[in-house]
Structure formats: C-alpha cells, structure tokens
Design a protein around this motif. Structure first.
Motif, short mmCIF file in Angstrom:
data_model
loop_
_atom_site.label_atom_id
_atom_site.label_comp_id
_atom_site.label_asym_id
_atom_site.label_seq_id
_atom_site.Cartn_x
_atom_site.Cartn_y
_atom_site.Cartn_z
N GLY A 1 0.86 -1.18 0.00
CA GLY A 1 0.00 0.00 0.00
C GLY A 1 0.89 1.23 0.00
O GLY A 1 2.01 1.20 0.53
N HIS A 2 0.42 2.29 -0.60
CA HIS A 2 1.25 3.50 -0.73
C HIS A 2 0.36 4.68 -0.35
O HIS A 2 -0.17 5.38 -1.20
N SER A 3 0.20 4.88 0.97
CA SER A 3 -0.79 5.85 1.45
C SER A 3 -0.34 7.30 1.33
O SER A 3 -1.18 8.19 1.24
N GLU A 4 0.95 7.55 1.35
CA GLU A 4 1.49 8.91 1.17
C GLU A 4 2.63 8.81 0.18
O GLU A 4 3.41 7.86 0.21
N CYS A 5 2.74 9.82 -0.70
CA CYS A 5 3.76 9.75 -1.75
C CYS A 5 4.41 11.11 -1.95
O CYS A 5 3.73 12.15 -2.01
N MET A 6 5.73 11.10 -2.08
CA MET A 6 6.48 12.32 -2.34
C MET A 6 6.08 12.96 -3.67
O MET A 6 6.10 14.18 -3.81
N LYS A 7 5.69 12.14 -4.63
CA LYS A 7 5.28 12.67 -5.94
C LYS A 7 4.00 13.49 -5.85
O LYS A 7 3.69 14.27 -6.74
N LEU A 8 3.26 13.29 -4.75
CA LEU A 8 2.02 14.03 -4.53
C LEU A 8 2.18 15.08 -3.43
O LEU A 8 1.19 15.56 -2.89
N GLY A 9 3.43 15.39 -3.07
CA GLY A 9 3.69 16.47 -2.13
C GLY A 9 4.01 16.06 -0.70
O GLY A 9 4.30 16.92 0.12
N ALA A 10 3.97 14.78 -0.39
CA ALA A 10 4.31 14.33 0.97
C ALA A 10 5.81 14.47 1.21
O ALA A 10 6.61 14.50 0.26
N ASN A 11 6.21 14.55 2.47
CA ASN A 11 7.63 14.63 2.82
C ASN A 11 8.37 13.32 2.56
O ASN A 11 9.57 13.32 2.34
N ARG A 12 7.64 12.21 2.63
CA ARG A 12 8.21 10.89 2.39
C ARG A 12 7.08 9.96 1.98
O ARG A 12 5.91 10.26 2.19
N CYS A 13 7.45 8.85 1.41
CA CYS A 13 6.46 7.85 1.01
C CYS A 13 6.25 6.86 2.15
O CYS A 13 7.21 6.46 2.81
N HIS A 14 5.01 6.48 2.36
CA HIS A 14 4.66 5.44 3.32
C HIS A 14 4.31 4.20 2.53
O HIS A 14 3.27 4.16 1.87
N LEU A 15 5.18 3.21 2.59
CA LEU A 15 4.95 1.95 1.90
C LEU A 15 4.53 0.93 2.95
O LEU A 15 5.34 0.52 3.78
N GLU A 16 3.25 0.56 2.94
CA GLU A 16 2.73 -0.40 3.90
C GLU A 16 2.81 -1.79 3.29
O GLU A 16 2.11 -2.08 2.31
N LEU A 17 3.67 -2.63 3.83
CA LEU A 17 3.91 -3.96 3.29
C LEU A 17 3.14 -4.99 4.10
O LEU A 17 3.40 -5.15 5.30
N THR A 18 2.22 -5.66 3.47
CA THR A 18 1.51 -6.76 4.10
C THR A 18 2.17 -8.04 3.59
O THR A 18 2.21 -8.29 2.38
N ILE A 19 2.71 -8.80 4.53
CA ILE A 19 3.50 -9.98 4.19
C ILE A 19 2.62 -11.22 4.26
O ILE A 19 1.96 -11.46 5.26
N GLY A 20 2.62 -12.01 3.17
CA GLY A 20 1.85 -13.25 3.11
C GLY A 20 2.75 -14.43 3.38
O GLY A 20 3.86 -14.29 3.89
N ALA A 21 2.30 -15.59 2.97
CA ALA A 21 3.01 -16.81 3.33
C ALA A 21 3.79 -17.44 2.19
O ALA A 21 4.82 -18.03 2.42
N HIS A 22 3.32 -17.35 0.96
CA HIS A 22 3.99 -18.11 -0.08
C HIS A 22 3.84 -17.48 -1.45
O HIS A 22 3.01 -16.61 -1.67
#
Length: 183
Positions: free
Chosen positions: A156-177
C-alpha cells in the motif's frame, strides 16, 4: 552511460521471454556487467526510463517498478551474502543500515534513499525518502525481494512524495507463499 538503457532493454526482453544474457540482434551471449559501469549509469536512470517508455509504451512508474524487480533478482545473484540468514522483513530492515552503507563505500557520489521502519502486525511500514522520488523502484525491489524469499507481499502506498508528501509510506503486508503472486 549506455549500461542502464541496456539493462532496461534486457528487463523488457525478459518479460517477453527472451533470454537475459543473449544479444537480441546477434544472438551472442552478453558479458557480465562490471560494477564500475553502474556508477555513471545511476545518474542516467531518468533518461533510461524515458527511453524504455518510448521503446515499450510502458508508463514510467510501471517500467521503473519492473526494473526494480529485475534488479533485486540480479542483486541476489551477485551478492548472496546480503540475503543469507534473512527472511523478507529482516532483509528489508537491513537495506538502510547495511546494504546502503556498503554501496556508499563503493560509490560515494551516488544518491541513496533513506528508509525508516515501523512494524505492524501484518508486516512492515517502510518510510522512504529520496530527492529522486523513485518510490516505484523501491516497490519493485520489495516485490523482487518477496519473490526471492518466497514470501508474498502486497504494497500500500498511502502517502507519496510525488504528490507532495515529505516521504512515502509503503505499507507492506507480508503473506506466506509465492502462490499469492499469481494474478
């Protein structure tokens, strides 16, 4: 300066099923790229993306993401020592304080992104900051790392520098396989 466009071409050909280590025009094997060739090419990334987009009709972020996946596979082959003893999350947490430190020693002029990390029950939040705003490259690298460790990851990419945020928030949901990569 021509190394990175060549790598983009190889990446695009790999997506079409063409062997990566074969020259598409002559069919002759390519020589392995020397690490010193990467340094001047790093600053040419924007040019390489534009050339790749013109050649493949791909959107810049899609091409940069695909290149990140390709790069991670190459990195794992060239430097397995950075992957040993890790699972996906521990590897990703080593990027800023271990891998980027080693890259900076070899290439002091390269502009590296910074990362901060926050754990959450389903995975990891990577806080990405770079003046080059190559978050799609970071996403491709993360996806490639997931494939290397056979751990599915959705980003997930809830905040992005390309859209004016100070940094990008990359939310990684980790699965099993790996099966979860199939679309």
């Amino acid at each position: 300066m021509r190394v990175l466009p060549t790598i983009f071409t190889l990446c695009a050909l790999a997506q079409r099923g063409t062997p990566l280590l074969q020259n598409p025009s002559s069919g002759t094997p390519r020589r392995q790229l020397k690490p010193a060739a990467w340094r001047p090419a790093v600053s040419a990334l924007g040019v390489a993306v534009l050339l790749g987009c013109q050649a493949s009709w791909a959107a810049p972020d899609a091409l940069t993401f695909a290149f990140g996946e390709f790069l991670m596979a190459r990195f794992a082959t060239m430097h397995p020592e950075f992957f040993e003893g890790h699972a996906l999350v521990s590897f990703l947490k080593s990027v800023h304080d271990v891998i980027h430190v080693e890259v900076a020693k070899l290439h002091p002029d390269v502009v590296l992104p910074s990362f901060e990390y926050e754990d959450f029950p389903q995975g990891l939040v990577m806080l990405y900051h770079s003046p080059r705003q190559l978050c799609s490259l970071a996403e491709g690298l993360v996806t490639g790392a997931g494939r290397h460790f056979d751990e599915a990851v959705s980003i997930g990419h809830s905040e992005c520098m390309k859209l004016g945020a100070n940094r990008c928030h990359l939310e990684l949901t980790i699965g099993a396989h790996e099966d979860e990569y199939a679309a």
